[in-house]
Every structure is written in structure tokens, then in C-alpha cells.
Design a protein around this motif. Structure first.
Motif, PDB file in Angstrom:
ATOM      1  N   HIS A   1     -28.405  41.821 -10.267  1.00 25.05           N
ATOM      2  CA  HIS A   1     -28.892  40.636 -10.979  1.00 25.05           C
ATOM      3  C   HIS A   1     -27.933  40.196 -12.086  1.00 25.05           C
ATOM      4  N   THR A   2     -26.663  40.135 -11.786  1.00 23.22           N
ATOM      5  CA  THR A   2     -25.667  39.720 -12.776  1.00 23.22           C
ATOM      6  C   THR A   2     -26.013  38.353 -13.364  1.00 23.22           C
ATOM      7  N   GLY A   3     -26.087  38.283 -14.688  1.00 26.68           N
ATOM      8  CA  GLY A   3     -26.312  37.018 -15.369  1.00 26.68           C
ATOM      9  C   GLY A   3     -27.710  36.449 -15.237  1.00 26.68           C
ATOM     10  N   ARG A   4     -28.661  37.224 -14.702  1.00 19.25           N
ATOM     11  CA  ARG A   4     -30.014  36.707 -14.478  1.00 19.25           C
ATOM     12  C   ARG A   4     -31.002  37.330 -15.467  1.00 19.25           C
ATOM     13  N   THR A   5     -32.168  36.713 -15.570  1.00 19.43           N
ATOM     14  CA  THR A   5     -33.243  37.241 -16.405  1.00 19.43           C
ATOM     15  C   THR A   5     -34.295  37.858 -15.489  1.00 19.43           C
ATOM     16  N   VAL A   6     -34.514  39.148 -15.654  1.00 18.21           N
ATOM     17  CA  VAL A   6     -35.362  39.916 -14.741  1.00 18.21           C
ATOM     18  C   VAL A   6     -36.532  40.512 -15.507  1.00 18.21           C
ATOM     19  N   LEU A   7     -37.725  40.335 -14.987  1.00 15.34           N
ATOM     20  CA  LEU A   7     -38.896  41.002 -15.555  1.00 15.34           C
ATOM     21  C   LEU A   7     -38.980  42.400 -14.955  1.00 15.34           C
ATOM     22  N   VAL A   8     -38.954  43.401 -15.807  1.00 16.64           N
ATOM     23  CA  VAL A   8     -39.028  44.798 -15.383  1.00 16.64           C
ATOM     24  C   VAL A   8     -40.362  45.357 -15.869  1.00 16.64           C
ATOM     25  N   VAL A   9     -41.265  45.623 -14.945  1.00 14.95           N
ATOM     26  CA  VAL A   9     -42.598  46.117 -15.290  1.00 14.95           C
ATOM     27  C   VAL A   9     -42.601  47.626 -15.099  1.00 14.95           C
ATOM     28  N   THR A  10     -42.773  48.345 -16.192  1.00 17.96           N
ATOM     29  CA  THR A  10     -42.667  49.795 -16.108  1.00 17.96           C
ATOM     30  C   THR A  10     -43.532  50.449 -17.190  1.00 17.96           C
ATOM     31  N   HIS A  11     -43.149  51.634 -17.623  1.00 20.90           N
ATOM     32  CA  HIS A  11     -44.009  52.479 -18.454  1.00 20.90           C
ATOM     33  C   HIS A  11     -43.373  52.743 -19.820  1.00 20.90           C
ATOM     34  N   VAL A  12     -44.090  53.505 -20.631  1.00 19.96           N
ATOM     35  CA  VAL A  12     -43.624  53.794 -21.986  1.00 19.96           C
ATOM     36  C   VAL A  12     -42.251  54.461 -21.979  1.00 19.96           C
ATOM     37  N   THR A  13     -42.129  55.586 -21.264  1.00 18.97           N
ATOM     38  CA  THR A  13     -40.871  56.337 -21.346  1.00 18.97           C
ATOM     39  C   THR A  13     -39.678  55.564 -20.792  1.00 18.97           C
ATOM     40  N   PRO A  14     -39.767  54.935 -19.617  1.00 23.02           N
ATOM     41  CA  PRO A  14     -38.606  54.163 -19.155  1.00 23.02           C
ATOM     42  C   PRO A  14     -38.208  53.033 -20.103  1.00 23.02           C
ATOM     43  N   ILE A  15     -39.193  52.329 -20.682  1.00 26.33           N
ATOM     44  CA  ILE A  15     -38.844  51.238 -21.603  1.00 26.33           C
ATOM     45  C   ILE A  15     -38.171  51.798 -22.854  1.00 26.33           C
TER      46      ILE A  15
ATOM     47  N   VAL B   1     -39.262  43.055 -10.972  1.00 32.16           N
ATOM     48  CA  VAL B   1     -39.065  44.410 -10.451  1.00 32.16           C
ATOM     49  C   VAL B   1     -40.101  45.309 -11.109  1.00 32.16           C
ATOM     50  N   SER B   2     -40.645  46.252 -10.345  1.00 34.66           N
ATOM     51  CA  SER B   2     -41.731  47.076 -10.873  1.00 34.66           C
ATOM     52  C   SER B   2     -41.577  48.541 -10.481  1.00 34.66           C
ATOM     53  N   SER B   3     -42.105  49.390 -11.334  1.00 35.88           N
ATOM     54  CA  SER B   3     -42.348  50.786 -10.960  1.00 35.88           C
ATOM     55  C   SER B   3     -43.300  50.799  -9.769  1.00 35.88           C
ATOM     56  N   PRO B   4     -43.198  51.804  -8.903  1.00 30.92           N
ATOM     57  CA  PRO B   4     -44.102  51.852  -7.748  1.00 30.92           C
ATOM     58  C   PRO B   4     -45.520  52.314  -8.077  1.00 30.92           C
ATOM     59  N   LEU B   5     -45.765  52.778  -9.300  1.00 35.07           N
ATOM     60  CA  LEU B   5     -47.101  53.266  -9.636  1.00 35.07           C
ATOM     61  C   LEU B   5     -48.085  52.101  -9.741  1.00 35.07           C
ATOM     62  N   ARG B   6     -49.347  52.388  -9.401  1.00 35.88           N
ATOM     63  CA  ARG B   6     -50.348  51.340  -9.196  1.00 35.88           C
ATOM     64  C   ARG B   6     -50.541  50.438 -10.404  1.00 35.88           C
ATOM     65  N   ARG B   7     -50.615  51.016 -11.586  1.00 34.12           N
ATOM     66  CA  ARG B   7     -50.877  50.209 -12.779  1.00 34.12           C
ATOM     67  C   ARG B   7     -49.760  49.199 -13.040  1.00 34.12           C
ATOM     68  N   CYS B   8     -48.527  49.582 -12.688  1.00 30.00           N
ATOM     69  CA  CYS B   8     -47.415  48.639 -12.838  1.00 30.00           C
ATOM     70  C   CYS B   8     -47.419  47.601 -11.725  1.00 30.00           C
ATOM     71  N   ARG B   9     -47.681  48.046 -10.506  1.00 28.76           N
ATOM     72  CA  ARG B   9     -47.722  47.089  -9.396  1.00 28.76           C
ATOM     73  C   ARG B   9     -48.771  46.016  -9.651  1.00 28.76           C
ATOM     74  N   GLU B  10     -49.947  46.435 -10.115  1.00 28.20           N
ATOM     75  CA  GLU B  10     -51.013  45.460 -10.368  1.00 28.20           C
ATOM     76  C   GLU B  10     -50.626  44.497 -11.491  1.00 28.20           C
ATOM     77  N   THR B  11     -49.978  45.023 -12.524  1.00 27.77           N
ATOM     78  CA  THR B  11     -49.516  44.159 -13.614  1.00 27.77           C
ATOM     79  C   THR B  11     -48.455  43.190 -13.106  1.00 27.77           C
ATOM     80  N   ALA B  12     -47.490  43.719 -12.363  1.00 37.72           N
ATOM     81  CA  ALA B  12     -46.395  42.889 -11.856  1.00 37.72           C
ATOM     82  C   ALA B  12     -46.902  41.816 -10.900  1.00 37.72           C
ATOM     83  N   GLU B  13     -47.846  42.171 -10.050  1.00 34.43           N
ATOM     84  CA  GLU B  13     -48.368  41.199  -9.086  1.00 34.43           C
ATOM     85  C   GLU B  13     -49.111  40.066  -9.784  1.00 34.43           C
ATOM     86  N   ALA B  14     -49.831  40.399 -10.855  1.00 36.70           N
ATOM     87  CA  ALA B  14     -50.542  39.354 -11.598  1.00 36.70           C
ATOM     88  C   ALA B  14     -49.557  38.379 -12.240  1.00 36.70           C
TER      89      ALA B  14
END
Length: 397
Positions: free
Chosen positions: A335-349, A247-260
Motif C-alpha cells: 500500500h505504498t502512498g495509501r491510507t489504510v485502515l488497520v483494525v487490530t488489538h491493543v498490543t499490535p497497535i 485490513v483486519s486481524s482475523p479474530l472475530r471482534r476485529c472482523r466484526e468491527t472492520a466489516e461494520a
């Protein structure tokens, strides 16, 4: 010593679900004087949703009066009181975001909850009925037309059918009561937690220059260094083999990181608007020193209070915490009981970490979070959370 305010809130639904509304009143505990009232027609909703909406409105009204006050919430909804007190679990997907909104209004520990009989909650009940009556007539509730304070003693009792519907709705949630801990060191089996692996996006040109880069600026792309960082994170996570969704933030830098990373994992990227970075207003693109030079008073106020927004219509950390908590609860429900990669920014993390620890807002300034770093929080079925990892950059070395 901070003063105490009483919040009484109620909600109702004529049909459950049906035409719904809420009412809330903030009272002076010494005099019983009504300091603020709130009510709203919600359209079609359930009784429980209306109850939670009333709670949120009451807390916000109290905060507007005194953000430092101790709040005593009194409601006749046992469901809301028990869930917000942490004694009952919250499983219903409609309830989780509302509970998160309520928790975000005041810092943890500043609000207490008490169940009261319906007969002692007549003021809020009357406001809720006024709101539903206004909605029936195609209008919205207006404070100037309210007679709740005058008519409380004569407020009409709910019908037996309405009371039965309310009680049935609460009974349906009652199995969510949290089990008492087992004797000794043992704990009840809560099942596998949902784990958020929190990946900050890779570097952009602004990252290296230490400039404010939020959701209100230029939406920069990853720099060459940032792309290498994203690839390194992807390789490390692929080697671990535990990620089940991205799951990713919609901002470009996160989308590009998440897609990679997702390309390495063979997964798709799902965007979540609530994970975007803070809107830093007029500070976007500036360094801290430049903001200090141009907006010294605004910066001091921002550093001193999470309720203060950056210059020029930016977003306060308090507002960010509310939307991040809502996004968190949406993801937990999905995502109950699952491991999810959350790609986001400084403040949300940092906000997710702060909320997991029950730490105050000023803790945001006491955490280091490097570009492309990994952190992790596990969320258990009883509502507790555990910080597992913070600012791990070993995959970048």
C-alpha cells in the motif's frame, strides 16, 4: 557496563537464485573465540535473502548468549550493512520482512553495522558453504560436522562468476540510497507517506470486565456496546473520506468491527494473520488481579521483560513485535502512498506506535488505548515514521 559481542554473517546462492545457505558466528572481541555458530540450507533463494537470513540467525545467537550485550555486526554485504544502518532505502518486498526480523531481535541503538572485505569474513562464509554443501547432499548442516573454525584460513574463494553475481545483485539495489537532506530547513520530496489509521476493535464482554483477551482464548464477539462503537467509528471515517483499504486481524471482534466500518466505506476487508492479539496462555479470560493471585512470580517476570511469555505457553511481547513488524512491512509494500485502515488489538497497535517512535518495550505499559479508539502512523519512503494520532475517542462521544 554491558559487554560487546561481534556477529559476523554471510549468505550465498549458487545461481542467484539457486541453492542457498547462510552462516553466522558470534565472536568474543577480546579473544576472537567463536562463542556460537549458526548455519542453514535454505533451498532456492537469492544471495540477498541468504545474507539477511544469516544476519537474523547471528543476532538471535548473540541474544541467546546475552540479551543486554552491545552488538557489532560485520558483513561483506554492502547492501545489508547500508540498509540496516539506514543509509539505503529498502524497497524490495523480499527484503523488508527480513530487515524487520533483524531489527526486532535487539532494541534500537544496541546494534551497529560495519562493512568488511570478504577476506575478513571467512568464518561465516565457510559456514554458509558448509550449509549449501549439506543441502546438496540432502542433509542439513550440523555443528558437530563443522570445520569452519579450523579451515577458515583455507576456505575456498568464491568463483569469479559467483562474486560477479553477488555484486550485480547489490548493484541492482544501489539506487535505493537515501538522499541527503536538502540544505536549511527543507527536506527532499519523499512523496506521499503510507498512513496506517489504527482502529482498536469495539468492546466485548471481556473488555468491560478488563480481562486478558488474546488470540488463545474464546475469540469473543462484539457486545452491543461494541457494535455501536464500530458503527460510530465507521461514520466518522466515512465522513473523512480518506481510507483506501481495510485490513483486519482475523479474530472475530476485529472482523466484526472492520466489516461494520468497511460497509460504510464501500470497501472489502482483507485479513492479516500477523495483526492478531498476543496469546496470553493460561491468563486468557482472567483479570490482572486474578493473574497476580494465581501466578505472581510469572506476572512479575512478564512485567520486567518483553522476552518472557505468559504462563502456559503464551506469547512474549518480543515475539509479538517480530510478527507485527513483518505484517507492517508486508502492508507497506502493498500500500505504498495509501491510507489504510488497520483494525487490530491493543498490543499490535501499541507495538506499531512503539516501533515508529523507537521506544523501548516497557513503553507498552505507558500507553492508554481505549476500545474503538483511533491512532495513526505515517510511514515515509526514507524509512522514517511519524505518529500522527493516539487514542482518539472523539467519535464515540
Amino acid at each position: 557496563m554491558p559487554r560487546t559481542l561481534i556477529v559476523e554473517a554471510d549468505g550465498g546462492s549458487r545461481g542467484n537464485p539457486g541453492p542457498a545457505g547462510y552462516g553466522a558466528v558470534v565472536l568474543d572481541p577480546e579473544t576472537g573465540e567463536a562463542l556460537a555458530e549458526a548455519a542453514e540450507f535454505l533451498g532456492t533463494a537469492t544471495n540477498n535473502v541468504a545474507e539477511y537470513k544469516g544476519l537474523v540467525a547471528g543476532l538471535r545467537a548473540a541474544r541467546a548468549l546475552d540479551p543486554e550485550a552491545r552488538i557489532q555486526v560485520r558483513m561483506d554485504s554492502k547492501l545489508v550493512v547500508e540498509q540496516m544502518s539506514g543509509r539505503w532505502q529498502i524497497k524490495h518486498p523480499d527484503m523488508k520482512p527480513l530487515a524487520a526480523e533483524a531489527r526486532a531481535v535487539f532494541p534500537p541503538g544496541q546494534v551497529s553495522y560495519e562493512w568488511i572485505p570478504r577476506a575478513q569474513n571467512k568464518h561465516a562464509d565457510r559456514l554458509a558453504n558448509e550449509a549449501m554443501d549439506a543441502g546438496r547432499d540432502g542433509k542439513q548442516w550440523e555443528p558437530r560436522n563443522s570445520r569452519a573454525a579450523l579451515d577458515t584460513a583455507a576456505a575456498p574463494a568464491r568463483s569469479a562468476a559467483a562474486r560477479a553475481a553477488d555484486e550485480a545483485a547489490e548493484a541492482a539495489e544501489a539506487p535505493e540510497v537515501a538522499e541527503a537532506p536538502a540544505p536549511g530547513w527543507g527536506a527532499p520530496d519523499l512523496g506521499a507517506p503510507a498512513t496506517f489509521v489504527l482502529l482498536r476493535h469495539g468492546e466485548t464482554a471481556l473488555t468491560a470486565q478488563k480481562r486478558f483477551s488474546g488470540s488463545g482464548g474464546t475469540d469473543p464477539e462484539l457486545s452491543p456496546a461494541g457494535r455501536r462503537q464500530a458503527e460510530a467509528a465507521g461514520a466518522a471515517l466515512a465522513a473523512r473520506g480518506t481510507i483506501q483499504a481495510v485490513v483486519s486481524s482475523p479474530l472475530r471482534r476485529c472482523r466484526e468491527t472492520a466489516e461494520a466500518v468497511a460497509a460504510r466505506l464501500g470497501l472489502e476487508v482483507r485479513l492479516e494473520e500477523g495483526l492478531r492479539e498476543t496469546d496470553f496462555g493460561a491468563w486468557e479470560g482472567l483479570t490482572f488481579a486474578e493473574v497476580r493471585e494465581r501466578f505472581p512470580d510469572d506476572l512479575d517476570a512478564w512485567l520486567a521483560s518483553a522476552a518472557v511469555a505468559p504462563t502456559g505457553g503464551g506469547e512474549s511481547f518480543e515475539a509479538v513485535a517480530r510478527r507485527v513488524a513483518v505484517a507492517r512491512d508486508k502492508l507497506l509494500a502493498r500500500h505504498t502512498g495509501r491510507t489504510v485502515l488497520v483494525v487490530t488489538h491493543v498490543t499490535p497497535i501499541k507495538t506499531l506506535v512503539r516501533l515508529a517512535l523507537g521506544a523501548p518495550p516497557e513503553s507498552l505499559f505507558r500507553m492508554e488505548l481505549s476500545a474503538a479508539s483511533l491512532s495513526a502512523v505515517a510511514y515515509y519512503a526514507d524509512g522514517n515514521a511519524s505518529l500522527r494520532l493516539l487514542n482518539d475517542t472523539s467519535h464515540l462521544r
